[in-house]
Write a protein that holds these residues in place. Structure first.
Motif, PDB file in Angstrom:
ATOM      1  N   SER A  79     -69.749  -3.418  11.720  1.00 12.66           N
ATOM      2  CA  SER A  79     -70.821  -4.103  11.005  1.00 12.66           C
ATOM      3  C   SER A  79     -70.719  -3.847   9.503  1.00 12.66           C
ATOM      4  N   ILE A  80     -71.384  -4.697   8.754  1.00 11.06           N
ATOM      5  CA  ILE A  80     -71.526  -4.533   7.307  1.00 11.06           C
ATOM      6  C   ILE A  80     -72.988  -4.182   7.047  1.00 11.06           C
ATOM      7  N   HIS A  81     -73.205  -3.117   6.267  1.00 10.03           N
ATOM      8  CA  HIS A  81     -74.556  -2.621   5.974  1.00 10.03           C
ATOM      9  C   HIS A  81     -74.843  -2.828   4.491  1.00 10.03           C
ATOM     10  N   LEU A  82     -75.954  -3.477   4.212  1.00  5.74           N
ATOM     11  CA  LEU A  82     -76.372  -3.714   2.831  1.00  5.74           C
ATOM     12  C   LEU A  82     -77.714  -3.028   2.586  1.00  5.74           C
ATOM     13  N   PRO A  83     -77.694  -1.852   1.958  1.00  6.76           N
ATOM     14  CA  PRO A  83     -78.959  -1.180   1.669  1.00  6.76           C
ATOM     15  C   PRO A  83     -79.575  -1.714   0.372  1.00  6.76           C
ATOM     16  N   GLU A  84     -80.883  -1.768   0.354  1.00  2.00           N
ATOM     17  CA  GLU A  84     -81.616  -2.061  -0.876  1.00  2.00           C
ATOM     18  C   GLU A  84     -82.259  -0.751  -1.296  1.00  2.00           C
ATOM     19  N   LEU A  85     -81.989  -0.327  -2.523  1.00  3.28           N
ATOM     20  CA  LEU A  85     -82.408   0.990  -2.987  1.00  3.28           C
ATOM     21  C   LEU A  85     -83.490   0.896  -4.052  1.00  3.28           C
ATOM     22  N   ASP A  86     -84.327   1.930  -4.099  1.00  3.78           N
ATOM     23  CA  ASP A  86     -85.211   2.137  -5.233  1.00  3.78           C
ATOM     24  C   ASP A  86     -85.152   3.627  -5.574  1.00  3.78           C
ATOM     25  N   GLN A  87     -86.006   4.108  -6.445  1.00  2.00           N
ATOM     26  CA  GLN A  87     -85.943   5.503  -6.884  1.00  2.00           C
ATOM     27  C   GLN A  87     -86.196   6.505  -5.758  1.00  2.00           C
ATOM     28  N   ASP A  88     -86.829   6.084  -4.669  1.00  3.34           N
ATOM     29  CA  ASP A  88     -87.127   6.990  -3.558  1.00  3.34           C
ATOM     30  C   ASP A  88     -86.096   6.940  -2.444  1.00  3.34           C
ATOM     31  N   GLY A  89     -85.138   6.005  -2.518  1.00  5.12           N
ATOM     32  CA  GLY A  89     -84.126   5.919  -1.471  1.00  5.12           C
ATOM     33  C   GLY A  89     -83.974   4.501  -0.954  1.00  5.12           C
ATOM     34  N   ILE A  90     -83.608   4.386   0.305  1.00  8.39           N
ATOM     35  CA  ILE A  90     -83.399   3.084   0.929  1.00  8.39           C
ATOM     36  C   ILE A  90     -84.747   2.475   1.299  1.00  8.39           C
ATOM     37  N   VAL A  91     -85.001   1.271   0.833  1.00 12.12           N
ATOM     38  CA  VAL A  91     -86.254   0.586   1.159  1.00 12.12           C
ATOM     39  C   VAL A  91     -86.041  -0.555   2.145  1.00 12.12           C
ATOM     40  N   ARG A  92     -84.806  -1.011   2.287  1.00 13.46           N
ATOM     41  CA  ARG A  92     -84.485  -2.075   3.238  1.00 13.46           C
ATOM     42  C   ARG A  92     -83.005  -1.951   3.572  1.00 13.46           C
ATOM     43  N   LEU A  93     -82.667  -2.261   4.808  1.00 14.03           N
ATOM     44  CA  LEU A  93     -81.273  -2.226   5.233  1.00 14.03           C
ATOM     45  C   LEU A  93     -81.003  -3.472   6.062  1.00 14.03           C
ATOM     46  N   THR A  94     -80.079  -4.289   5.593  1.00 19.29           N
ATOM     47  CA  THR A  94     -79.672  -5.479   6.329  1.00 19.29           C
ATOM     48  C   THR A  94     -78.310  -5.206   6.944  1.00 19.29           C
ATOM     49  N   LEU A  95     -78.199  -5.434   8.248  1.00 22.99           N
ATOM     50  CA  LEU A  95     -76.947  -5.215   8.962  1.00 22.99           C
ATOM     51  C   LEU A  95     -76.415  -6.541   9.471  1.00 22.99           C
ATOM     52  N   PHE A  96     -75.126  -6.747   9.266  1.00 23.40           N
ATOM     53  CA  PHE A  96     -74.430  -7.888   9.843  1.00 23.40           C
ATOM     54  C   PHE A  96     -73.601  -7.334  10.987  1.00 23.40           C
ATOM     55  N   VAL A  97     -74.061  -7.576  12.207  1.00 26.15           N
ATOM     56  CA  VAL A  97     -73.464  -6.999  13.407  1.00 26.15           C
ATOM     57  C   VAL A  97     -72.787  -8.097  14.234  1.00 26.15           C
ATOM     58  N   LYS A  98     -72.267  -7.702  15.383  1.00 24.28           N
ATOM     59  CA  LYS A  98     -71.589  -8.648  16.268  1.00 24.28           C
ATOM     60  C   LYS A  98     -72.536  -9.782  16.634  1.00 24.28           C
ATOM     61  N   PRO A  99     -72.053 -10.971  16.758  1.00 28.08           N
ATOM     62  CA  PRO A  99     -70.645 -11.362  16.730  1.00 28.08           C
ATOM     63  C   PRO A  99     -70.102 -11.636  15.335  1.00 28.08           C
ATOM     64  N   SER A 100     -70.961 -11.890  14.342  1.00 25.07           N
ATOM     65  CA  SER A 100     -70.448 -12.279  13.028  1.00 25.07           C
ATOM     66  C   SER A 100     -70.040 -11.110  12.138  1.00 25.07           C
ATOM     67  N   GLY A 101     -70.590  -9.935  12.348  1.00 32.26           N
ATOM     68  CA  GLY A 101     -70.310  -8.792  11.482  1.00 32.26           C
ATOM     69  C   GLY A 101     -68.838  -8.485  11.301  1.00 32.26           C
ATOM     70  N   PRO A 102     -68.093  -8.243  12.389  1.00 37.27           N
ATOM     71  CA  PRO A 102     -66.674  -7.948  12.224  1.00 37.27           C
ATOM     72  C   PRO A 102     -65.882  -9.092  11.585  1.00 37.27           C
ATOM     73  N   GLU A 103     -66.334 -10.323  11.766  1.00 38.45           N
ATOM     74  CA  GLU A 103     -65.648 -11.453  11.151  1.00 38.45           C
ATOM     75  C   GLU A 103     -65.729 -11.405   9.628  1.00 38.45           C
ATOM     76  N   LEU A 104     -66.722 -10.718   9.088  1.00 40.13           N
ATOM     77  CA  LEU A 104     -66.891 -10.616   7.640  1.00 40.13           C
ATOM     78  C   LEU A 104     -65.912  -9.637   6.994  1.00 40.13           C
TER      79      LEU A 104
END
Length: 110
Positions: free
Chosen positions: A56-81
């Motif tokens: 999978s591909i993980h896209l974290p959204e960060l602010d001063q306190d850490g991760i506020v959102r995490l978007t994951l691209f998982v199977k079936p499309s994730g590995p294709e990316l």
């Protein structure tokens, strides 16, 4: 994507990862970027499987306190990316920029 799931708060996210990590014998993350933002490519293996496979591909959204959102691209499309990121579908064992596998992630309490 492609599944619309929502986990809110540390307890819900911790419970999800406690459940999900049981299916893998390890995970390796490769730092990358997506749209100019930090991202990670996750490689996993199961049981005695020797190869680290694109997961999978993980896209974290960060602010001063850490991760506020995490978007994951998982199977079936994730590995294709992975090819779009210039990453292999099978991670070579000698990949030097890869941290040791995580078997039981530990989450800080707040």
């Amino acid at each position: 994507p492609p599944v619309a799931q929502w986990y809110s708060g540390r307890d819900a996210i911790r419970a999800f990862f406690d459940w999900a990590w049981k299916f893998y014998s390890g995970c390796r993350l490769i730092p990358t970027s997506a749209n100019g933002q930090p991202a990670f490519a996750a490689y996993t293996r199961t049981g005695a499987e020797p190869q680290w496979k694109a997961h999978s591909i993980h896209l974290p959204e960060l602010d001063q306190d850490g991760i506020v959102r995490l978007t994951l691209f998982v199977k079936p499309s994730g590995p294709e990316l992975f090819s779009a990121f210039g990453l292999p579908l099978i991670l070579p064992d000698d990949a030097v920029s890869v941290p040791a596998p995580v078997h039981q992630p530990q989450y800080p309490s707040k």
